[in-house]
Design an enzyme around this catalytic site. Structure first.
Site, mmCIF file in Angstrom:
data_model
loop_
_atom_site.group_PDB
_atom_site.id
_atom_site.type_symbol
_atom_site.label_atom_id
_atom_site.label_comp_id
_atom_site.label_asym_id
_atom_site.label_seq_id
_atom_site.Cartn_x
_atom_site.Cartn_y
_atom_site.Cartn_z
ATOM 1 N N ASP A 232 0.875 -1.161 0.000
ATOM 2 C CA ASP A 232 0.000 0.000 0.000
ATOM 3 C C ASP A 232 0.921 1.223 0.000
ATOM 4 O O ASP A 232 2.093 1.143 0.387
ATOM 5 C CB ASP A 232 -0.959 0.000 1.201
ATOM 6 C CG ASP A 232 -2.149 0.933 0.957
ATOM 7 O OD1 ASP A 232 -2.073 1.760 0.015
ATOM 8 O OD2 ASP A 232 -3.158 0.839 1.689
HETATM 9 C C1 BGC Z 1 -5.016 3.282 -0.001
HETATM 10 C C2 BGC Z 1 -5.052 2.282 -1.146
HETATM 11 C C3 BGC Z 1 -4.822 3.002 -2.447
HETATM 12 C C4 BGC Z 1 -3.510 3.758 -2.374
HETATM 13 C C5 BGC Z 1 -3.193 4.517 -3.632
HETATM 14 C C6 BGC Z 1 -3.806 4.164 -0.040
HETATM 15 O O1 BGC Z 1 -3.931 5.236 0.853
HETATM 16 O O2 BGC Z 1 -5.088 2.595 1.232
HETATM 17 O O3 BGC Z 1 -6.286 1.616 -1.166
HETATM 18 O O4 BGC Z 1 -4.840 2.099 -3.510
HETATM 19 O O5 BGC Z 1 -3.569 4.695 -1.316
HETATM 20 O O6 BGC Z 1 -4.038 5.601 -3.768
#
Ligand code: BGC
Length: 812
Positions: A232
């Site tokens: 993530d």
């Molecule tokens: C989120 C993810 C997301 C990523 C990219 C993170 O803050 O938890 O679900 O895909 O950001 O935007």
């Protein structure tokens, strides 16, 4: 002749061998926030990744994102209780992603509805592992059928947002296996997901990006995952530990804990080169699958169907849940003269929630537009807001804000030195939400100038989103100032839940040029200062607005009252603190229903809310966050389209009834002490009646459950044939649900199968449910064991509305 994908492993080996160690390691961290570095030596193009669960946003995050297709939110998709609907959604999103040049879609989110306060509840499917798994499988197959990778996320235990970067989810093995892992397992083993995302949090003491037991032991070795494990965004916080645990790709880049540090680890022998090669091979394999290797055929043409909007409208209808109906619905437009459309969500319709899943839709069909489409021009529609429950204003729009220099819709942004010298300037989109401010040398002040076109005289509102020292200048008025200072250095909070301050100023109808000066907060480690400007028209006093709405209700033939939430109330990075609707919405419903018994309440929200007035309106429809075609979908259902949805989560009658409420870690730990007792299983275990049970949802017709035949047994699996008859006067769709109840150990029932069927008036149909043997096992002493003992199958319309019961044959 180019060869067809997928690439054979020998071909991947040749490409791998053509890369230097430096090239390999560079590939393993993003080239920027959304793309990977291309590698010419391997014939590898740059892979592009994009959020997310409501449709591809594109490779940026803010006002400059390209117009996208905004689909119903995942809780709506799960409410369809239908793998084919999930497939169709995934397929349409995949086609759109292909057309936007996206190779990897960062969806689906398959964490569970553990607490109804979870901030990303709207972005997750359900409280039930099976319903989540089936929706996940359909969605991933649909996305990947277009040659775009789906990303199953967030692996695992990311079921709430409070302290999400650091909390340690303590989940026992049985609960993990039976409750939280099945959607991920189905994504990998059944749907063949090409990418998985490691979550921010820890599970049982080890942060997920370093969790070798789960990333390598379970995901890659036991389940055979041959795709890419991506972190993530900013979840990777170590070099060797995460590289050795099974993480393959660090995002975002180009900074991060790998890069040169990982190169050194390899050179010094702490991380074997074979580990790097395995990661690179996985990325090359992914590239082959999505058509990003030269000399290989891509996945073929990606034609967006011409009727995409109609299909999205139908998807929103499929997910909408009719919770109550005293016979008011469906409305017959021919009998209506005057309709009152009332409520905060009628004015400020919420097609989506907030956070990284947010997209900029190409258009949004509002409820008013939807009603107009079905009612025609002859029916009078009055519109009243009633109450204003929002914490933030909407961004400026093209009709309100003009760049005073170019005359185009938007804002002029000036970068000034301490002495006021203009250093540079640029035009910004009016709704730009993330001004990409890299302040640059000598910049001490930002000045945002815009010419407002004010439609009414009165007290106007202008809000500034972001941190810093803000001053508002309105011609002929004293400047107003506000300090908005952020504590800590959490950039995710600033981007995902930016602070907002609202200035109010009196002005007459007409044009006026306002100016906002922003002096950046200097002690932050990043340059973002001003994230956007919001505006709201003059409105009357709260009492006056309420009275006007009630008066309009009393005069109408029928009232459509829209309450609910918005993208600030339900958003990533924060959990909700209450299940109550914001502001005076409950009072509005009570008063409007008292004024006109012919009121249909439509709740526009992605998660459960308390509805203390639920028995008051003549009809109650749950529309979720239904996406860009939502206004049409709502109008369709109000006037007779079959509401397809069934609740994918239990709606509590009172906050204290929710089996798990708190999402706050204690001493950094979030203990899942309730084990597998979440959702409807916990309500049954504690004998608590919910407001609306899991699986509940009405049809416009009525159904009689006539017969249930169960064959097979607990070891071999079950085949269940349920005969139901449509006893109403019109065609409809029914979701037949089967719950398995052990009779000797006091365990509550669990969903083991479901099927949706359609039937015309008086027609009888057979719903066939297949219960695979795996769904009949339990996790015990490190392995799956078949259930034994007496069990029965309960078949019905919801977890609380059982119509037929059948004994389950014992294993022979
Ligand atoms: C989120 C993810 C997301 C990523 C990219 C993170 O803050 O938890 O679900 O895909 O950001 O935007």
């Amino acid at each position: 002749m180019p060869r067809r994908q997928p690439a054979d492993e020998a071909d991947l080996t040749r490409r791998l061998e053509a890369m230097s160690l430096k090239e390999k390691v560079t590939l393993l961290t993003g080239g920027d926030a959304w793309t990977l570095t291309p590698v010419a030596a391997a014939g590898l193009a740059s892979l592009a990744l994009s959020d997310g669960p409501v449709g591809p946003r594109g490779t940026s995050f803010g006002g400059d994102t390209p117009p996208a297709l905004l689909f119903p939110s995942p809780s709506s998709l799960a409410a369809a209780w239908d793998e084919e609907t999930a497939y169709e959604t995934g397929r349409l999103m995949g086609l759109k992603a292909r057309n936007m040049g996206i190779h990897v879609l960062l969806a689906p989110t398959v964490n569970l509805h553990r607490s109804p306060l979870g901030g990303r509840h709207f972005e997750c499917y359900s409280e039930d592992p099976l319903l989540t798994a089936r929706t996940t499988v359909g969605f991933i197959k649909g996305v990947q059928s277009t040659g775009v990778a789906a990303t199953v996320k967030h692996f695992v235990g990311n079921d709430s947002e409070t302290a999400r970067m650091t909390y340690d989810a303590r989940i026992d093995a049985r609960t993990l296996r039976e409750t939280y892992l099945p959607p991920f397992e189905a994504a990998v083993r059944e749907a063949g997901a090409w990418v998985a995302m490691a979550a921010y949090n820890a599970v049982n003491g080890t942060t997920m990006t370093e969790n070798r037991e789960l990333l390598t032991g379970l995901l890659k070795e036991e389940w055979g995952f041959d795709g890419v494990v991506v972190s993530d965004w900013q979840a990777a916080r170590s070099t060797d530990a995460s590289a050795l645990a099974g993480l393959d790709l660090v995002m975002p880049g180009p900074e991060g804990p790998w890069g040169d540090a990982l190169l050194t680890s390899v050179e010094q022998g702490r991380v074997p080169e074979s580990v790097i090669n395995d990661k690179v091979r996985r990325i090359l394999r992914l590239a082959a699958r999505v058509g990003a290797l030269d000399g290989m055929d891509g996945p073929g043409a990606a034609l967006q169907p011409e009727d995409t909007h109609a299909r999205m409208r139908e998807l929103a209808v499929r997910g909408s849940v009719l919770l109550r109906n005293d016979g008011l619905l469906p409305l017959n437009p021919d009998t209506l003269r005057k309709v009152a459309l009332i409520g905060p969500n009628a004015i400020r319709f919420a097609p989506q929630g907030g956070g990284s899943a947010h997209v900029t839709p190409e258009h949004v069909v509002t409820p008013l537009a939807g009603l107009r489409h079905v009612l025609g021009e002859d029916v009078e529609i009055t519109v009243h807001q009633g109450v204003f429950p929002h914490s933030k204003l909407l961004p400026l729009d093209a009709a309100t804000a003009t760049d005073p220099v170019t005359g185009a819709p938007g804002v002029r942004l000036e970068y000034r030195a301490a002495d006021g010298t203009l250093l540079s300037e640029e035009h910004q989109d009016p709704a730009a939400y993330w001004f990409p401010l890299n302040l640059g040398e000598g910049v001490e002040e930002l000045v945002a100038r815009t010419r407002l076109t004010l439609q009414d005289s009165g007290t106007h509102r202008l809000s500034v989103l972001g941190t810093g020292h803000h001053t508002l200048h309105v011609p002929g008025q004293a400047p107003q100032t506000h300090d908005e200072l952020q504590e800590g250095d959490d950039i995710a909070s600033l981007l995902l839940n930016p602070p907002s301050h609202t200035f109010v100023f009196p002005a007459d109808r007409g044009e006026t040029e306002v100016l906002v000066r922003v002096r950046p907060q200097r002690n932050l480690p990043y340059p973002i200062t001003l994230l956007g400007l919001g505006y709201d028209v003059p409105r009357g006093s709260d009492e006056g607005e309420l009275d006007a709405a009630v008066a309009a209700a009393a005069e109408a033939d029928v009232v459509v009252l829209m309450v609910g939430s918005d993208a600030d109330t339900e958003a990533e990075n924060v959990d909700r603190t209450t299940l109550a609707l914001r502001g005076r919405q409950d009072e509005l419903v009570e008063r409007v229903c008292a004024a006109n018994p012919r009121t249909a309440v439509v709740v526009n929200a992605g998660s459960p809310f308390l509805l203390p007035w639920a028995d008051r309106p003549a009809a109650l429809l749950w529309s979720w966050f239904p996406g860009q075609e939502g206004g049409d979908a709502i109008a369709d259902i109000l006037t007779g389209a079959e509401p397809g949805g069934r609740l994918p989560t239990t709606f509590p009658a009172a906050e204290g009834d929710a089996p798990v409420l708190s999402t706050h870690p204690v001493d950094g730990r979030l203990d899942y002490t309730e084990g597998g007792l979440i959702g409807y299983r916990a309500y049954q275990a504690s004998d608590t009646a919910p407001l609306f049970p899991f699986g509940h949802g009405l049809s416009y017709t009525t159904w009689e459950y006539q017969d249930c035949v169960v064959t097979g047994d607990l070891t071999r699996g079950l085949a269940v044939e349920v005969t139901i008859r449509n006893t109403g006067g019109r065609a409809g769709r029914e979701v037949v649900q089967a719950y398995l109840e052990p009779l000797d150990d006091g365990e509550p029932r669990r969903l083991v199968g479901f099927a949706s069927v359609e039937a015309g008036p008086s027609e009888a149909v057979v719903a066939t449910l297949t219960v695979e043997p795996e769904r009949l096992t339990t996790w015990s002493d490190g392995g799956w064991v078949a259930r034994s003992g007496p069990h029965r199958l309960q078949v019905g319309r919801s977890a609380a509305d059982v119509r037929l019961t059948a004994a389950v044959p014992r294993s022979s």
